[in-house]
Design a protein around this motif. Structure first.
Motif, PDB file in Angstrom:
ATOM      1  N   ALA A   1       0.858  -1.182   0.000  1.00  0.00           N
ATOM      2  CA  ALA A   1       0.000   0.000   0.000  1.00  0.00           C
ATOM      3  C   ALA A   1       0.895   1.233   0.000  1.00  0.00           C
ATOM      4  CB  ALA A   1      -0.924   0.010   1.221  1.00  0.00           C
ATOM      5  N   LEU A   2       0.358   2.343  -0.463  1.00  0.00           N
ATOM      6  CA  LEU A   2       1.115   3.595  -0.519  1.00  0.00           C
ATOM      7  C   LEU A   2       0.525   4.582   0.470  1.00  0.00           C
ATOM      8  CD1 LEU A   2       3.333   5.286  -1.964  1.00  0.00           C
ATOM      9  CD2 LEU A   2       1.507   6.149  -3.459  1.00  0.00           C
ATOM     10  N   ILE A   3       1.338   4.997   1.447  1.00  0.00           N
ATOM     11  CA  ILE A   3       0.950   6.041   2.380  1.00  0.00           C
ATOM     12  C   ILE A   3       1.553   7.357   1.890  1.00  0.00           C
ATOM     13  CG2 ILE A   3       1.196   6.914   4.735  1.00  0.00           C
ATOM     14  CD1 ILE A   3       1.200   4.070   5.735  1.00  0.00           C
TER      15      ILE A   3
ATOM     16  N   VAL B   1       5.787  16.490   0.485  1.00  0.00           N
ATOM     17  CA  VAL B   1       4.971  15.308   0.218  1.00  0.00           C
ATOM     18  C   VAL B   1       5.850  14.080   0.439  1.00  0.00           C
ATOM     19  CG1 VAL B   1       3.529  14.101  -1.461  1.00  0.00           C
ATOM     20  CG2 VAL B   1       3.622  16.611  -1.467  1.00  0.00           C
ATOM     21  N   ILE B   2       5.498  13.280   1.439  1.00  0.00           N
ATOM     22  CA  ILE B   2       6.262  12.079   1.776  1.00  0.00           C
ATOM     23  C   ILE B   2       5.486  10.863   1.318  1.00  0.00           C
ATOM     24  CG2 ILE B   2       7.305  10.733   3.645  1.00  0.00           C
ATOM     25  CD1 ILE B   2       6.434  14.288   4.363  1.00  0.00           C
ATOM     26  N   ARG B   3       6.094  10.038   0.463  1.00  0.00           N
ATOM     27  CA  ARG B   3       5.480   8.798   0.001  1.00  0.00           C
ATOM     28  C   ARG B   3       6.223   7.628   0.619  1.00  0.00           C
ATOM     29  NH1 ARG B   3       5.939  11.838  -4.820  1.00  0.00           N
ATOM     30  NH2 ARG B   3       3.940  12.533  -5.680  1.00  0.00           N
ATOM     31  N   LEU B   4       5.461   6.667   1.107  1.00  0.00           N
ATOM     32  CA  LEU B   4       6.046   5.516   1.770  1.00  0.00           C
ATOM     33  C   LEU B   4       5.328   4.260   1.315  1.00  0.00           C
ATOM     34  CD1 LEU B   4       8.141   4.635   3.891  1.00  0.00           C
ATOM     35  CD2 LEU B   4       6.354   4.896   5.624  1.00  0.00           C
ATOM     36  N   LEU B   5       6.040   3.392   0.609  1.00  0.00           N
ATOM     37  CA  LEU B   5       5.493   2.119   0.172  1.00  0.00           C
ATOM     38  C   LEU B   5       5.649   1.120   1.314  1.00  0.00           C
ATOM     39  CD1 LEU B   5       4.260   0.954  -2.460  1.00  0.00           C
ATOM     40  CD2 LEU B   5       6.540   0.108  -3.041  1.00  0.00           C
ATOM     41  N   VAL B   6       4.539   0.543   1.779  1.00  0.00           N
ATOM     42  CA  VAL B   6       4.545  -0.281   2.994  1.00  0.00           C
ATOM     43  C   VAL B   6       3.759  -1.560   2.762  1.00  0.00           C
ATOM     44  CG1 VAL B   6       4.666   1.801   4.431  1.00  0.00           C
ATOM     45  CG2 VAL B   6       2.442   0.745   3.970  1.00  0.00           C
ATOM     46  N   PRO B   7       3.962  -2.584   3.617  1.00  0.00           N
ATOM     47  CA  PRO B   7       3.108  -3.773   3.554  1.00  0.00           C
ATOM     48  C   PRO B   7       1.652  -3.408   3.838  1.00  0.00           C
ATOM     49  CG  PRO B   7       5.091  -4.212   4.836  1.00  0.00           C
ATOM     50  CD  PRO B   7       5.066  -2.734   4.584  1.00  0.00           C
ATOM     51  N   ALA B   8       0.742  -3.886   3.002  1.00  0.00           N
ATOM     52  CA  ALA B   8      -0.676  -3.543   3.163  1.00  0.00           C
ATOM     53  C   ALA B   8      -1.218  -4.023   4.500  1.00  0.00           C
ATOM     54  CB  ALA B   8      -1.483  -4.138   2.012  1.00  0.00           C
TER      55      ALA B   8
ATOM     56  N   GLY C   1      -1.151  19.002   8.625  1.00  0.00           N
ATOM     57  CA  GLY C   1      -1.039  18.304   7.349  1.00  0.00           C
ATOM     58  C   GLY C   1      -2.156  17.307   7.130  1.00  0.00           C
ATOM     59  N   PHE C   2      -1.954  16.458   6.140  1.00  0.00           N
ATOM     60  CA  PHE C   2      -2.978  15.524   5.685  1.00  0.00           C
ATOM     61  C   PHE C   2      -2.299  14.225   5.288  1.00  0.00           C
ATOM     62  CE2 PHE C   2      -5.452  13.873   2.009  1.00  0.00           C
ATOM     63  CZ  PHE C   2      -6.641  13.589   2.672  1.00  0.00           C
ATOM     64  N   ILE C   3      -2.936  13.089   5.556  1.00  0.00           N
ATOM     65  CA  ILE C   3      -2.335  11.792   5.256  1.00  0.00           C
ATOM     66  C   ILE C   3      -3.408  10.859   4.701  1.00  0.00           C
ATOM     67  CG2 ILE C   3      -2.692  10.907   7.611  1.00  0.00           C
ATOM     68  CD1 ILE C   3       0.027   9.462   7.310  1.00  0.00           C
ATOM     69  N   TYR C   4      -3.034  10.036   3.731  1.00  0.00           N
ATOM     70  CA  TYR C   4      -3.989   9.074   3.179  1.00  0.00           C
ATOM     71  C   TYR C   4      -3.238   7.847   2.677  1.00  0.00           C
ATOM     72  CZ  TYR C   4      -2.675  11.139  -1.369  1.00  0.00           C
ATOM     73  OH  TYR C   4      -1.984  11.602  -2.457  1.00  0.00           O
ATOM     74  N   CYS C   5      -3.976   6.764   2.514  1.00  0.00           N
ATOM     75  CA  CYS C   5      -3.408   5.486   2.080  1.00  0.00           C
ATOM     76  C   CYS C   5      -4.189   4.986   0.872  1.00  0.00           C
ATOM     77  CB  CYS C   5      -3.468   4.473   3.220  1.00  0.00           C
ATOM     78  SG  CYS C   5      -2.872   2.823   2.785  1.00  0.00           S
TER      79      CYS C   5
END
Length: 383
Positions: A133-135, A187-194, A216-220
């Protein structure tokens, strides 16, 4: 409107800047007419020996310049293209980059003019995972991006990718209070285990204090497939293989990240709730016109927008040049009206969009969602 939308896969590839030329050569051979490139940086921990021969090591965060390449392909060619690019750039090796693909619905035809060569599966490099997933976190306060990157590295999930952007929308409606919310964003993108995406989001919200106003704001959002960069630490090693190499090897053997799940049970009393049933709308247009399209989307119900500068690189007969990308995270019920407004506005603005995509968002959070009675105008995003 649904008849106009087609399913595509958007591919994002973050690589060291010196490897850009090799990437463009491969993408041109695949048959792409053009791609969009965004400047950014990746953050890792740098380990050094202590001065004066003292025992032990010291660590600090270190930035490296990268290029983030975006393009879209038909779904059936998504994995062959990703595998070919990953093989050519050795992205399956820790430290060589990150690549992933996301399913979107688009108003525009794909710029792929020739089918990617389909090679035998045995020629593909290992490491392509389908449970990622992408956070994405858009921060408003200076230093928050560095703090979130440090948290992500300490958790050992993957290498954060940081780019710059600008926000509009809610900030423009605050009057004199707007000076407390800077327009410039990280803008920070983090590819993580779903498996751990929701737990990691909650931890980033707490550590980055995103549950406070103006932070700020965060979404997955879901990822169809990808290879994440697990090279979190650079410097002297004390073993034959680094822990990152061990993790990458186990991911390949398991063909999944489920074995390293960290949050089997989530705390229901965290003090904040995540929003669901949202969608992310992304448009790309010529430079200096993103603001006009953002105004149209906000008037149609979007809460805020985040824009960024891109460079369109021609790989064939397509034109290149400076572009802007504008993104909105909105409730799914609003998506149709906003997309209709954006497509209709092309004639009035006089500049045709380069692309217009919409994709699902699993979870999102902003302080505005908790305090919507003060500022609500129908959107899900805080700027």
């Amino acid at each position: 409107m649904s008849e106009q939308l087609q399913t595509i896969h958007r591919v994002t590839c973050a690589i060291r800047r010196e490897r850009n030329h090799g990437a463009m050569e491969q993408l041109g051979n695949i048959g792409l007419r053009s791609v969009f490139v965004e400047s950014g940086r990746c953050v890792r921990r740098r380990r050094r020996g202590r001065p004066f021969g003292l025992p032990g090591f010291s660590e600090r965060l270190e930035d490296s310049p990268i290029d983030v390449i975006h393009f879209s392909v038909p779904p059936e060619l998504s994995e062959p293209v990703v595998q070919r690019l990953a093989s050519a750039l050795q992205i399956n090796q820790p430290g060589h980059g990150t690549i992933f693909t996301q399913e979107c619905r688009s108003f525009f035809q794909n710029p792929l003019t020739a089918a990617a060569p389909i090679v035998d599966q045995d020629d593909y490099p290992p490491g392509l995972l389908r449970d990622l997933a992408l956070i994405t976190c858009i921060t408003s306060i200076s230093g928050t991006g560095e703090e979130l990157a440090r948290v992500a590295l300490e958790l050992g999930t993957g290498v954060p990718v940081v780019t710059l952007g600008a926000g509009t929308g809610l900030r423009d409606r605050l009057g004199l209070l707007r000076i407390t919310v800077p327009a410039e964003k990280e803008v920070i993108r983090l590819l993580v285990p779903a498996w751990d995406a929701e737990g990691l989001m909650r931890m980033l919200i707490e550590k980055g204090r995103l549950n406070r106003p103006g932070r700020g704001f965060i979404y997955c959002s879901p990822v169809a497939a990808g290879i994440l960069d697990t090279s979190l630490l650079v410097g002297p090693q004390q073993h034959a293989a680094t822990i990152e190499q061990v993790v990458a090897a186990i991911d390949r053997l398991e063909k999944s990240t489920a074995w390293r799940r960290r949050f089997p049970v989530l705390d229901p009393d965290s003090g904040f709730s995540l929003q669901s049933r949202s969608e992310k709308i992304t448009l790309i247009c010529q430079e200096e016109f993103a603001g006009k399209y953002a105004d149209v989307a906000i008037a149609a119900g979007a809460g805020a927008a985040t824009s960024a500068r891109l460079q369109q690189i021609s790989l064939g007969d397509a034109p290149g040049g400076a572009c802007e990308r504008c993104t909105f995270v909105v409730r799914s019920a609003q998506s149709k009206d906003i997309l209709n407004a954006l497509t209709t506005a092309q004639d009035d603005i006089g500049v045709t969009l380069e692309s217009l995509d919409v994709e699902p968002v699993d979870f999102s959070f902003s302080y505005r969602a908790e305090a919507s009675r003060f500022f609500r105008r129908g959107g899900a995003q805080s700027s």
